[in-house]
Scaffold this active site. Structure first.
Site, PDB file in Angstrom:
ATOM      1  N   ASP A 355       0.827  -1.160  -0.223  1.00 12.85           N
ATOM      2  CA  ASP A 355      -0.003  -0.026   0.089  1.00 12.85           C
ATOM      3  C   ASP A 355       0.948   1.199  -0.009  1.00 12.85           C
ATOM      4  O   ASP A 355       1.942   1.222   0.179  1.00 12.85           O
ATOM      5  CB  ASP A 355      -0.923  -0.204   1.332  1.00 12.85           C
ATOM      6  CG  ASP A 355      -1.989   1.061   1.208  1.00 12.85           C
ATOM      7  OD1 ASP A 355      -2.438   1.409   0.229  1.00 12.85           O
ATOM      8  OD2 ASP A 355      -2.518   1.512   2.394  1.00 12.85           O
ATOM      9  N   ASP A 547      -1.889  -1.609   6.172  1.00 15.21           N
ATOM     10  CA  ASP A 547      -2.343  -1.253   7.598  1.00 15.21           C
ATOM     11  C   ASP A 547      -3.258  -2.510   8.060  1.00 15.21           C
ATOM     12  O   ASP A 547      -3.539  -2.401   9.307  1.00 15.21           O
ATOM     13  CB  ASP A 547      -3.206   0.110   7.542  1.00 15.21           C
ATOM     14  CG  ASP A 547      -4.648  -0.063   6.743  1.00 15.21           C
ATOM     15  OD1 ASP A 547      -4.840  -1.088   6.249  1.00 15.21           O
ATOM     16  OD2 ASP A 547      -5.404   0.748   6.550  1.00 15.21           O
ATOM     17  N   ASP A 551      -7.347  -2.636   4.479  1.00 11.21           N
ATOM     18  CA  ASP A 551      -7.071  -3.643   3.013  1.00 11.21           C
ATOM     19  C   ASP A 551      -7.152  -5.160   3.603  1.00 11.21           C
ATOM     20  O   ASP A 551      -6.705  -6.179   3.072  1.00 11.21           O
ATOM     21  CB  ASP A 551      -5.511  -3.382   2.988  1.00 11.21           C
ATOM     22  CG  ASP A 551      -5.365  -1.897   2.281  1.00 11.21           C
ATOM     23  OD1 ASP A 551      -6.155  -1.455   1.410  1.00 11.21           O
ATOM     24  OD2 ASP A 551      -4.395  -1.412   2.593  1.00 11.21           O
TER      25      ASP A 551
END
Length: 655
Positions: A355, A547, A551
């Site tokens: 991410d 995180d 997600d």
């Protein structure tokens, strides 16, 4: 075969438990030393009597040392080390495990006694027992290292009540009470700083050595050490619910998640041990049918050697110990593996998908530019935006709050709704108020003349009453160590990918600066899942770093889910397979290096144990190996494998 079977030394276990009573470390250390001496006492007695017997047999040769006197002396040497093993063999049989290594060693040494090889019978059992003690100590050392790395919780705290200071047990402190923390003291519970300012050493939690200065209202966590001035902390969680307590529980339970290699060896040992037992029986019995002159002593001796060599303890102990070592090495470097299975999986990873926000960038956003149409009241729009963003946990919401300030209590928003991957919607004065990306504007048919390609920062588009109001640009900084992390992944021949819900232009700009192989932006949660599936089908196994909350679907889909900011979110700790405590991107390749080193050591031990045992088994069956070679093949190889496994925790892993 269980760990208990391979290293069943209750005194060590009891002492280990005692040594973790946090208020009596010195006393427990003395007890530990005493227990170790007691543990070696039977072996010392056996060794001394054995040496006396060997001196009588080969040097002094007294006339009286024969017959029963010789048997009694060697029995005195055998019993201190042999009786506990024979007892364990019977206990294992009662529990349905006939072919334990205790059974193998008992039968082998009793067989040696039957044919009059008393010194060798005692020596085999003596070395085996000493090997068992060292194995137990090694296992407990690995467990202790892991626990001591993580268990930073003091037992007692000083609470402030009615301006009075009172020392109480940390477990008895309630949420809402105030704790007094003196310089040098360690915080026992999570809370927020009540004093105006204080500096903390957070290295026990994050591995970060530089002091972290906190302001009033900032979150402070159990395990942090107050550095300079007296500080007051308002307790926000119970003792057992603190981040550190959960992490400690996670690490202590990590060994329950067995790696495929470990599970295979355990299953293999259950099949392997009975097979070699019957092979040993065959070595003793079958020659009677084929040789002209059958000497039962010769073939019984060879069968006993075969049994000693075949003991699978080196494998059954050293492999889990290798994974203990990997988990301990990870903990030392601020990386929490939830089990050996995840170490195995991470060692084989071909691709790392990350991410953007909070993983490769700081995740600390700041308002850079505000463009609001003159047809609207900018102050009012910002106040409504601030109120609306307070319902989001995204770091951008924090940036808005820091820029605008306190919320207007007179402002009323209704029907607040988060639209995944797009933004937020609410009713203000009976009309729609929208804040999010351009996809949100498109969804509600809001027209504007902006081109998203002209912006390389994160952007919040705002609409009210179906009219485009304007936008705010938010900047985020790339983490200083992010480029090093990507470069290290390339050295490991691992492809790097970035998937983000942020604007495509922002994502591409970050990817270009970091030289990431592939990057995709503007993704909704379901888009990330589709992209991850595509990457895995095209390139192979995938680790996802994010995180662990927003997600969650991608973390669940990935072969290994890695969470940044383990101390920031309870949900992160719960959902990820690997947790990186200090948010450093360089810990991603470091975790992979530790995993690869662990797997390498485990396979070294497997090859060593199988290789040496196979050679000596063949020699023993052919009469070319004695009990001494058998001892080396069993105890010697086990100790070498253990030393190799313990080595992982002392390796200097660097990125």
């Amino acid at each position: 075969m269980s760990n208990k079977e391979c290293c069943s030394n209750p005194p060590i276990k009891n002492d280990h438990e005692h040594s973790h009573s946090h208020d009596s470390h010195d006393h427990s250390h003395e007890t530990s030393d005493k227990s170790i001496l007691q543990l070696f006492a039977p072996a010392i007695i056996s060794f001394v009597v054995l040496i006396i017997g060997i001196l009588f047999d080969y040097y002094f040769k007294p006339t009286w040392f024969e017959g029963w006197s010789r048997i009694i002396l060697y029995a005195i040497a055998y019993l201190p080390v042999g009786w506990p093993v024979i007892k364990e063999a019977f206990e294992s049989m009662k529990n349905g495990d006939i072919f334990s290594e205790f059974f193998l060693m008992s039968i082998a040494t009793i067989g040696a006694i039957i044919i009059g090889e008393y010194p060798e019978a005692v020596a085999v059992m003596l070395f085996y027992s000493v090997g068992e003690i060292f194995q137990s100590l090694a296992v407990q050392k690995a467990k202790n290292n892991i626990a001591s790395l993580m268990d930073q919780r003091p037992d007692e705290v000083t609470i402030i009540k009615n301006n009075q200071h009172r020392t109480v047990k940390a477990k008895e402190v309630n949420i809402g009470q105030k704790i007094l923390l003196k310089p040098g003291e360690k915080l026992a519970l999570d809370g927020e700083l009540f004093s105006e300012q204080a500096s903390f050493n957070t290295s026990a939690l994050t591995g970060e050595s530089k002091p972290d200065t906190k302001q009033k209202g900032d979150e402070v966590l159990a395990g942090m050490i107050n550095l300079n001035s007296v500080a007051e902390v308002l307790v926000k969680t119970d003792y057992q619910d603190s981040k550190l307590s959960k992490i400690l529980e996670l690490v202590q339970n990590a060994n329950q998640q067995k790696a495929p290699t470990e599970l295979f060896i355990r299953k293999f040992a259950k099949i392997y041990t009975p097979i070699v037992t019957f092979l040993a029986l065959g070595i003793f019995v079958l020659p009677y049918l084929f040789v002209e002159v059958y000497d039962y002593k010769t073939w019984l001796y060879r069968a006993c050697i075969f049994l000693v060599i075949s003991c699978p303890c080196a494998l059954v102990i050293s492999i889990p110990l290798g994974y203990f070592g990997g988990i301990g090495a990870g903990s030392k470097n601020g990386i929490l593996f939830k089990g050996g299975n995840f170490i195995d999986a991470l060692a084989s990873i071909k691709n790392v998908v990350m991410d953007k926000t909070g993983t490769l960038t700081e995740g600390v956003f700041k308002v850079k530019d505000i463009q609001i149409s003159k047809d609207f009241n900018e102050k009012e729009i910002l106040e409504v935006l601030n109120k609306l963003e307070s319902h989001s946990t995204h770091p951008i919401a924090t940036a808005i709050h820091e820029y605008v300030g306190e919320q207007n209590p007179n402002l009323i928003l209704e029907n607040i709704e988060e639209i995944p991957g797009r933004g937020l919607k609410a009713n203000y004065q009976g009309k729609n108020f929208l804040a999010g990306n351009f996809k949100l504007m498109e969804k509600f048919g809001i027209t504007h003349d902006l081109n998203s390609k002209n912006f390389t920062e994160s952007l919040i588009a705002i609409a009210f009453d179906n009219k485009f109001v304007g936008y705010i640009t938010i900047s985020d900084q790339i983490k200083p160590e992010a480029s090093t992390a990507i470069a290290e992944l390339k050295k490991l021949n691992i492809n790097s990918f970035m998937l983000s819900g942020d604007k495509k232009e922002v994502v591409e700009s970050v990817a270009q600066q970091l030289q990431i192989n592939h990057a995709s932006g503007g993704l909704l949660p379901e888009d990330k899942v589709a992209e991850l599936k595509k990457i895995r089908s095209q390139y192979g196994s995938v680790a996802f770093v994010g995180d662990g909350v927003n997600d969650a679907p991608v973390v669940a889909l990935a072969d290994v889910g890695m969470a940044m900011g383990g101390l920031g979110s309870d949900a992160t700790i719960e959902t990820a397979d690997v947790v990186i405590q200090d948010d450093k991107a360089t810990k991603i390749p470091l975790a992979i290096k530790i995993s690869k080193a662990t797997k390498k050591v485990v396979w070294q031990n497997i090859i060593l144990a199988f290789g040496v045992k196979a050679i000596v088994l063949i020699l023993g069956a052919g009469g070319l190996a004695t009990m001494w070679e058998a001892v080396f093949a069993d105890v010697g190889v086990a100790l070498l494998a253990i030393l190799n496994a313990v080595r992982i925790q002392n390796m200097n892993f660097k990125v």
